[in-house]
Design a protein around this motif. Structure first.
Motif, PDB file in Angstrom:
ATOM      1  N   TRP A 133      49.782  34.185  35.463  1.00 48.79           N
ATOM      2  CA  TRP A 133      48.428  33.912  34.967  1.00 48.79           C
ATOM      3  C   TRP A 133      47.394  35.009  35.214  1.00 48.79           C
ATOM      4  N   SER A 134      47.858  36.226  35.449  1.00 46.23           N
ATOM      5  CA  SER A 134      46.927  37.359  35.484  1.00 46.23           C
ATOM      6  C   SER A 134      47.673  38.622  35.061  1.00 46.23           C
ATOM      7  N   PHE A 135      46.889  39.684  34.774  1.00 44.93           N
ATOM      8  CA  PHE A 135      47.496  40.947  34.331  1.00 44.93           C
ATOM      9  C   PHE A 135      48.378  41.588  35.399  1.00 44.93           C
ATOM     10  N   LYS A 136      48.249  41.147  36.662  1.00 44.51           N
ATOM     11  CA  LYS A 136      48.979  41.781  37.750  1.00 44.51           C
ATOM     12  C   LYS A 136      50.486  41.847  37.490  1.00 44.51           C
ATOM     13  N   HIS A 175      36.018  36.522  43.618  1.00 46.25           N
ATOM     14  CA  HIS A 175      36.679  37.069  44.812  1.00 46.25           C
ATOM     15  C   HIS A 175      37.732  38.141  44.510  1.00 46.25           C
ATOM     16  N   GLY A 176      38.296  38.088  43.325  1.00 45.12           N
ATOM     17  CA  GLY A 176      39.315  39.072  42.975  1.00 45.12           C
ATOM     18  C   GLY A 176      38.754  40.472  42.763  1.00 45.12           C
ATOM     19  N   ILE A 177      37.423  40.582  42.672  1.00 42.64           N
ATOM     20  CA  ILE A 177      36.816  41.915  42.533  1.00 42.64           C
ATOM     21  C   ILE A 177      35.824  42.149  43.678  1.00 42.64           C
ATOM     22  N   GLU A 178      36.269  41.747  44.858  1.00 43.03           N
ATOM     23  CA  GLU A 178      35.372  41.809  46.019  1.00 43.03           C
ATOM     24  C   GLU A 178      35.830  42.866  47.024  1.00 43.03           C
ATOM     25  N   ASN A 191      50.750  47.745  46.026  1.00 49.35           N
ATOM     26  CA  ASN A 191      49.345  47.372  46.171  1.00 49.35           C
ATOM     27  C   ASN A 191      48.561  47.576  44.881  1.00 49.35           C
ATOM     28  N   SER A 192      47.275  47.237  44.984  1.00 48.01           N
ATOM     29  CA  SER A 192      46.395  47.182  43.809  1.00 48.01           C
ATOM     30  C   SER A 192      46.400  48.437  42.952  1.00 48.01           C
ATOM     31  N   ASP A 193      46.467  49.611  43.582  1.00 51.22           N
ATOM     32  CA  ASP A 193      46.418  50.837  42.782  1.00 51.22           C
ATOM     33  C   ASP A 193      47.669  51.684  43.007  1.00 51.22           C
ATOM     34  N   VAL A 212      38.506  30.894  31.888  1.00 47.14           N
ATOM     35  CA  VAL A 212      38.974  32.081  32.620  1.00 47.14           C
ATOM     36  C   VAL A 212      38.405  32.067  34.030  1.00 47.14           C
ATOM     37  N   GLN A 213      38.992  32.841  34.914  1.00 44.36           N
ATOM     38  CA  GLN A 213      38.435  32.880  36.260  1.00 44.36           C
ATOM     39  C   GLN A 213      37.174  33.735  36.257  1.00 44.36           C
ATOM     40  N   PRO A 214      36.291  33.551  37.235  1.00 43.53           N
ATOM     41  CA  PRO A 214      35.004  34.261  37.206  1.00 43.53           C
ATOM     42  C   PRO A 214      35.157  35.772  36.996  1.00 43.53           C
ATOM     43  N   GLU A 215      36.133  36.396  37.643  1.00 44.23           N
ATOM     44  CA  GLU A 215      36.369  37.834  37.463  1.00 44.23           C
ATOM     45  C   GLU A 215      36.464  38.193  35.988  1.00 44.23           C
ATOM     46  N   ALA A 216      37.201  37.365  35.261  1.00 49.29           N
ATOM     47  CA  ALA A 216      37.500  37.639  33.861  1.00 49.29           C
ATOM     48  C   ALA A 216      36.286  37.439  32.962  1.00 49.29           C
ATOM     49  N   VAL A 223      40.298  39.977  29.635  1.00 47.19           N
ATOM     50  CA  VAL A 223      40.251  38.660  30.283  1.00 47.19           C
ATOM     51  C   VAL A 223      41.384  38.654  31.304  1.00 47.19           C
ATOM     52  N   SER A 224      41.009  38.941  32.562  1.00 45.38           N
ATOM     53  CA  SER A 224      42.027  39.351  33.529  1.00 45.38           C
ATOM     54  C   SER A 224      42.850  38.212  34.128  1.00 45.38           C
ATOM     55  N   GLY A 225      42.336  36.981  34.124  1.00 42.14           N
ATOM     56  CA  GLY A 225      43.106  35.897  34.734  1.00 42.14           C
ATOM     57  C   GLY A 225      42.577  34.509  34.374  1.00 42.14           C
ATOM     58  N   SER A 226      43.355  33.514  34.738  1.00 38.37           N
ATOM     59  CA  SER A 226      43.119  32.124  34.331  1.00 38.37           C
ATOM     60  C   SER A 226      42.079  31.396  35.183  1.00 38.37           C
ATOM     61  N   PRO A 275      36.995  44.256  34.259  1.00 40.66           N
ATOM     62  CA  PRO A 275      36.491  43.824  35.572  1.00 40.66           C
ATOM     63  C   PRO A 275      37.245  44.590  36.662  1.00 40.66           C
ATOM     64  N   THR A 276      36.517  45.235  37.550  1.00 45.77           N
ATOM     65  CA  THR A 276      37.147  46.237  38.405  1.00 45.77           C
ATOM     66  C   THR A 276      36.907  45.995  39.887  1.00 45.77           C
ATOM     67  N   SER A 277      37.997  46.082  40.645  1.00 43.62           N
ATOM     68  CA  SER A 277      37.919  45.968  42.096  1.00 43.62           C
ATOM     69  C   SER A 277      38.497  47.232  42.701  1.00 43.62           C
ATOM     70  N   ALA A 278      39.821  47.266  42.939  1.00 44.46           N
ATOM     71  CA  ALA A 278      40.470  48.458  43.487  1.00 44.46           C
ATOM     72  C   ALA A 278      40.441  49.620  42.509  1.00 44.46           C
ATOM     73  N   GLY A 279      40.476  49.302  41.219  1.00 42.26           N
ATOM     74  CA  GLY A 279      40.437  50.327  40.184  1.00 42.26           C
ATOM     75  C   GLY A 279      41.789  50.631  39.553  1.00 42.26           C
ATOM     76  N   GLY A 280      42.837  49.990  40.030  1.00 46.48           N
ATOM     77  CA  GLY A 280      44.173  50.270  39.503  1.00 46.48           C
ATOM     78  C   GLY A 280      44.314  49.902  38.037  1.00 46.48           C
ATOM     79  N   ASN A 281      43.777  48.760  37.663  1.00 48.83           N
ATOM     80  CA  ASN A 281      43.935  48.310  36.289  1.00 48.83           C
ATOM     81  C   ASN A 281      43.159  49.211  35.332  1.00 48.83           C
ATOM     82  N   LEU A 282      41.934  49.536  35.685  1.00 42.65           N
ATOM     83  CA  LEU A 282      41.150  50.425  34.824  1.00 42.65           C
ATOM     84  C   LEU A 282      41.850  51.781  34.676  1.00 42.65           C
TER      85      LEU A 282
HETATM   86  C1  PLP Z   1      43.126  42.179  40.514  1.00 39.62           C
HETATM   87  C2  PLP Z   1      42.166  41.581  39.588  1.00 39.62           C
HETATM   88  C3  PLP Z   1      41.052  42.310  39.122  1.00 39.62           C
HETATM   89  C4  PLP Z   1      40.736  43.712  39.598  1.00 39.62           C
HETATM   90  O1  PLP Z   1      41.718  44.670  39.266  1.00 39.62           O
HETATM   91  P1  PLP Z   1      41.809  46.047  40.088  1.00 39.62           P
HETATM   92  O2  PLP Z   1      43.035  46.709  39.584  1.00 39.62           O
HETATM   93  O3  PLP Z   1      41.881  45.699  41.543  1.00 39.62           O
HETATM   94  O4  PLP Z   1      40.572  46.823  39.787  1.00 39.62           O
HETATM   95  C5  PLP Z   1      40.237  41.698  38.188  1.00 39.62           C
HETATM   96  N1  PLP Z   1      40.448  40.425  37.772  1.00 39.62           N
HETATM   97  C6  PLP Z   1      41.495  39.706  38.199  1.00 39.62           C
HETATM   98  C7  PLP Z   1      41.668  38.319  37.695  1.00 39.62           C
HETATM   99  C8  PLP Z   1      42.379  40.254  39.131  1.00 39.62           C
HETATM  100  O5  PLP Z   1      43.415  39.519  39.558  1.00 39.62           O
END
Ligand code: PLP
Ligand code: ZN
Length: 405
Positions: A104-107, A293-296, A199-201, A339-343, A369-372, A231-238
């Motif tokens: 349920w997420s791009f991870k 919290h996923g982008i914290e 890990n994330s990146d 979607v989850q708040p991050e998304a 839309v990064s997650g559910s 939506p960006t936290s660690a930056g790996g996805n971007l």
């Molecule tokens: C991990 C995650 C992010 C942030 O991705 P990063 O690669 O850490 O920048 C954003 N949204 C969701 C739902 C995530 O699980």
């Protein structure tokens, strides 16, 4: 493995991909797989019968992909949303719905790529440091692969998040301490304990995220959007998404690379703060707090790398407060997506950019839309949701009075 090198994203130092290495020995910045050979093509065949690693094999560092490791990740819908485009006052909006991945997420895209690499290097253990989605994803894929998983979560993890990880039976450790520091500690313990940390990146996680860009290109029939917002936290996805577009561009599959927007929450916006101040290094956020919290992550390990990418490509970095994130979550629900708040953060960022006239109104934008939404049911409390009750015999009268009157 193809004979590729890992290149430092900052100083360009090269390392062999056959060794496990997380960051550059010379400057400490993250590494990336070198650009694939020119002339890469999307594999022929039916995506219903392929895995993402097979379809985009020319652009990935694996000589062959073990499809037994796949849970059917990727190939997620890109949904046109004229309703939200109109509400936001932009030309076109497309929602890349990553909530439709196996966990349920791009991870999952990066996890399948990381597990693939770990197996090729002969590892039998994988691990991750995560507050939620990545933990679930790595635990699931490790189980599927028959590998041991070491999952380090924050001791503050919400109760509803722990069992969706535990169900896959990893070694699950709630760690008391700074999540940012835990990331670096995991790299230290990796070697001694023969654990491959995805890990994330992580370099090969970023490779998996490239497939988001590849799919967007195919789904838009190679007609590029003006912006892709992440939506960006660690930056790996971007990093992965940017790298994917650049590689398709280098192979002549698209005629331009879109601009990118790094979307963060006001309560934890290290990349946006550095970007606005024109700095090239992020600074640690001391008191991170957001509902997303996923982008914290207060000190994103790829924060500097993201700043470099934004600078090279005329990108933007914008943060929004929690109240705006909740409103954006409600807006997405008006279009049928929970979607989850991050998304939802990117939608709130588009709104802000439009209100500030930093968008003209004609733009074509893809939002990740990064997650559910089901990942974080605490968010329900912010939406004053209601339902009614009535007796079976009274349903007809009830509807008549309430809705036909
Ligand atoms: C991990 C995650 C992010 C942030 O991705 P990063 O690669 O850490 O920048 C954003 N949204 C969701 C739902 C995530 O699980
Ligand atoms: Zn370096």
């Amino acid at each position: 493995m193809k004979p590729v090198s890992l290149i430092c994203t900052q100083c360009g130092q090269a390392y062999p991909a056959s060794e496990m290495r997380y960051r550059c020995d010379a400057c400490g910045e993250p590494l990336e797989v070198e650009q694939p050979a020119a002339g890469g093509r999307i594999a022929a065949g039916n995506p219903l019968e392929q895995t993402i690693l097979e379809r985009y094999a020319d652009f990935l560092p694996f000589a062959s992909a073990d499809r037994e490791l796949s849970l059917g990740e990727g190939f997620t819908p890109l949904i046109a949303s004229p309703r939200l485009a109109a509400a936001l006052g932009i030309g076109e909006l497309y929602l890349k719905n990553e909530a439709q991945n196996p966990t349920w997420s791009f991870k999952d895209r990066g996890t399948v790529s990381g597990v693939q690499h770990a197996k090729k290097l002969g590892y039998r253990r994988v691990g991750t440091v995560s507050t939620g989605n990545m933990a679930t994803s790595v635990a699931a894929y490790a189980r599927k692969a028959g590998m041991e998983a070491f999952i380090f979560v924050s001791s503050h993890i919400a109760a509803e998040k722990i069992n969706p990880i535990a169900i896959y039976r990893p070694h699950l450790l709630r760690v008391d301490g700074d999540y940012g520091k835990l990331y670096y500690e995991s790299l230290n313990i990796s070697q001694a304990n023969q654990i491959y940390f995805i890990n994330s990146d992580a370099t090969f996680r970023v490779e998996g995220s490239k497939t988001i860009a590849f799919e967007i290109c195919e789904q838009l029939d190679f007609a590029m959007p003006d912006y892709v917002i992440v939506p960006t936290s660690a930056g790996g996805n971007l990093r992965g998404i940017v790298k994917g577009f650049r590689e398709f561009f280098a192979c002549g599959l698209i005629d331009k690379v879109p601009r990118f927007i790094c979307a963060q929450a006001s309560g934890c916006q290290p990349i946006c703060q550095a970007f606005q101040a024109g700095r090239d290094r992020i600074e640690r956020v001391l008191d991170p707090h957001t509902i997303a919290h996923g982008i914290e992550n207060p000190f994103p390990p790829s924060g500097n790398a993201v700043l470099r990418l934004l600078q090279q490509n005329d990108g933007l970095a914008v943060a929004v407060p929690d109240a705006a994130i909740i409103e954006a979550q409600a807006m997405l629900a008006t279009d049928g997506l929970f979607v989850q708040p991050e998304a939802a953060v990117p939608i709130a960022v588009i709104r802000r950019l439009r209100a500030e006239n930093r968008l003209t109104g004609s733009e074509k934008i893809v939002s990740i839309v990064s997650g559910s939404g089901l990942k974080f049911t605490e968010a329900f409390a912010h939406h004053s949701l209601t339902s009614d009750e009535c007796k079976l015999e009274e349903i007809s009268r009830y509807i008549g009075e309430r809705f036909n009157g």
